[in-house]
Design an enzyme around this catalytic site. Structure first.
Site, PDB file in Angstrom:
ATOM      1  N   GLY A  96       0.834  -1.207   0.000  1.00 55.48           N
ATOM      2  CA  GLY A  96       0.000   0.000   0.000  1.00 55.48           C
ATOM      3  C   GLY A  96       0.864   1.251   0.000  1.00 55.48           C
ATOM      4  O   GLY A  96       0.550   2.250  -0.650  1.00 55.48           O
ATOM      5  N   ASP A 314       1.162   0.223  13.009  1.00 52.50           N
ATOM      6  CA  ASP A 314       1.646  -1.064  12.494  1.00 52.50           C
ATOM      7  C   ASP A 314       1.972  -2.050  13.616  1.00 52.50           C
ATOM      8  O   ASP A 314       2.133  -3.249  13.367  1.00 52.50           O
ATOM      9  CB  ASP A 314       2.909  -0.859  11.646  1.00 52.50           C
ATOM     10  CG  ASP A 314       2.603  -0.129  10.349  1.00 52.50           C
ATOM     11  OD1 ASP A 314       1.444  -0.169   9.893  1.00 52.50           O
ATOM     12  OD2 ASP A 314       3.529   0.498   9.801  1.00 52.50           O
TER      13      ASP A 314
HETATM   14  C1  S3P Z   1       3.678   4.088   6.201  1.00 51.94           C
HETATM   15  C2  S3P Z   1       2.678   4.721   6.859  1.00 51.94           C
HETATM   16  C3  S3P Z   1       1.620   4.038   7.605  1.00 51.94           C
HETATM   17  C4  S3P Z   1       2.006   2.594   7.922  1.00 51.94           C
HETATM   18  C5  S3P Z   1       2.612   1.892   6.757  1.00 51.94           C
HETATM   19  C6  S3P Z   1       3.848   2.621   6.271  1.00 51.94           C
HETATM   20  C7  S3P Z   1       4.638   4.884   5.412  1.00 51.94           C
HETATM   21  O1  S3P Z   1       0.454   4.017   6.824  1.00 51.94           O
HETATM   22  O2  S3P Z   1       0.880   1.884   8.364  1.00 51.94           O
HETATM   23  O3  S3P Z   1       2.962   0.573   7.087  1.00 51.94           O
HETATM   24  O4  S3P Z   1       5.708   4.376   5.039  1.00 51.94           O
HETATM   25  O5  S3P Z   1       4.325   6.044   5.137  1.00 51.94           O
HETATM   26  P1  S3P Z   1      -0.532   5.301   6.785  1.00 51.94           P
HETATM   27  O6  S3P Z   1       0.314   6.447   6.419  1.00 51.94           O
HETATM   28  O7  S3P Z   1      -1.550   4.988   5.748  1.00 51.94           O
HETATM   29  O8  S3P Z   1      -1.114   5.390   8.147  1.00 51.94           O
END
Ligand code: S3P
Length: 443
Positions: A96, A314
């Site tokens: 993601g 996380d």
């Molecule tokens: C991350 C931000 C977090 C985290 C993901 C990594 C990043 O997500 O949960 O594992 O590298 O910016 P969100 O920004 O959607 O909260």
């Protein structure tokens, strides 16, 4: 599907562990090195598949990526003169972070980019990035009017915006700031709750015109300079061993070179509040890293909610494991974002804990765990569950989610009957060497 069976740890865990390089930093340094005209040298990169996909993505855009040491090191030759439209669809795998950051990064570039991921990524909400990128002038589309992947981005010709995201998300902040590197005027992000600051820190490191503070950042059009970066160890990975050492009696583990900068140390605060014995040794202020020394301690329940949540988002699956072995109740609230991670982590964390005999319940925006209390592995009988002050253990489905798989493995160390995790292959997403580290710290 592969399985891992974790036997209970009867002797306490020990030794020194250097967990893989930080995943958030690894994605960002690759994307920034690709933009910088010249040669960047990256060390300590995450060896997980997520980051491997981002390295492949920048190569598809024309950056020269020369990896060594199993992907831990890479020399990147990048810069605007090298970059071009990718010839094919760019696949981010399970990431993601990869797809959201690449959406912003691609929006800054003229040409067409198509981004896709696996079945889990196809369900991750993208409106939070497509909406601000459209406001900046990019043509972005996806399923359900840009709400879900695959995403199609035609970038270039951007103007800066002042963006106040509805969700506290470091990924959204990163996507907008990366797009802002090629936008006319200022691009600002003002967060409802401050999130991890890797994008801002690394933009500065690569010479971008950026200013930032807690919960805000402004970037202007910039040409990046190459940099040599040593990626620190990932605190989200360190959290698995911090919980393991806290719940297995007699443990004493040192976690080396862990990044302890803004937005990433929430799990240390939560565990300490629960009674954990964690000390910070050998700090390196320039790198914002230190060794975390964690010794077994009896834990008790706590409440995790509000502004603290983005800092531990996380780590909640493994903090819930700590809660399952603590005395009393632990609640996690204001964490609805967990429902749209690699799995619905409210549902999958509760299912994992229950499969191991713990008492846990879903809430719409979090979970409640009634702890079984601590104990020494090997004491008590399988099936005793709460009454024995320990959990019986059992089979857990990783549900395609690396963090659920690793949290369940940690729990297995302290369950009377251990744990078997099905779908263990999910761990390759972020921490392919987890099983070796598990063996190392129990020997
Ligand atoms: C991350 C931000 C977090 C985290 C993901 C990594 C990043 O997500 O949960 O594992 O590298 O910016 P969100 O920004 O959607 O909260």
């Amino acid at each position: 599907m592969s399985e891992l069976t974790v036997a209970p740890a009867t002797n306490g865990l020990g030794g020194r562990i250097l967990v893989p390089g930080d995943k958030s930093v690894s994605h960002r340094v690759l994307l920034l090195a690709a933009l910088a005209a010249g040669t960047s040298t990256l060390r300590g990169l995450s060896t997980g598949l997520d980051v491997h996909h981002t390295a492949r993505a920048i190569a598809a855009f024309g950056a020269d990526v020369s990896s060594s040491d199993g992907g831990r090191s890479a020399v990147i030759r990048g810069g605007p003169d090298r970059l071009h439209e990718p010839q094919d669809v760019v696949d981010v795998g399970n990431s993601g972070t990869g797809i959201r950051l690449l959406a912003g990064w691609a929006a800054a570039r003229p040409g067409l980019t198509v981004l896709k991921g696996d079945a889990s990524v196809a369900c991750r909400p993208m409106g939070r990035v497509t909406q601000p990128l459209r406001e900046m002038g990019a043509h972005v589309d996806g399923r359900h009017d840009g709400a879900y992947p695959p995403l199609v981005v035609r970038g270039g010709g951007l103007v800066g915006i002042d963006h106040e995201p509805a969700v506290a998300s470091a990924q959204v902040k990163a996507a907008v700031l990366l797009a802002g590197l090629a936008a006319e005027g200022d691009t600002a992000v003002r967060e409802p709750v401050p999130t991890r600051r890797h994008t801002e820190e690394l933009l500065e490191r690569f010479g971008a015109d950026v200013e930032y503070g807690s919960g805000w950042a402004v970037v202007r059009r910039s040409e990046l300079q190459p940099a040599d970066v040593a990626v620190p160890a990932d605190p989200s990975h360190a959290a698995f061993w911090a919980v393991a050492a806290s719940v297995v009696a007699g443990s004493d583990i040192a976690l080396e070179r862990v990044y302890l900068g803004p937005g990433r140390t929430g799990f240390v605060d939560v565990l300490r509040r629960m009674g954990a014995d964690i000390t910070v040794e050998d700090p390196d202020p320039a790198e914002r890293t230190a060794t975390l020394r964690v010794r077994w301690a009896a834990l008790h329940g706590t409440d995790v909610e509000g502004a603290e949540v983005p800092d531990v988002i996380d780590e909640i699956p493994v903090l819930a494991v700590a809660a399952a072995f603590a005395e009393g109740r632990t609640t996690f609230g204001d964490a609805g974002e967990l429902r749209v991670k690699e799995s619905d982590r409210i549902a999958t964390t509760v299912a994992a804990l229950r499969a191991l005999g713990a008492t846990a319940e879903e809430r719409p925006d979090g979970l409640v765990v009634d702890g079984a209390g601590g104990g020494r592995a090997g004491e008590g009988r399988a099936g005793e569950g709460r009454a024995g002050g320990r959990l019986p253990g059992g089979r857990v489905d990783a549900a395609g989610d690396h963090r659920i798989a690793m949290a369940a493995a940690v729990a297995g160390l302290a369950c009377a009957g251990g744990a078997t995790i099905t779908g263990w292959e999910a761990v390759a997403t972020s921490y392919p060497g987890f099983e070796e580290d598990l063996q190392r710290c129990r020997s």
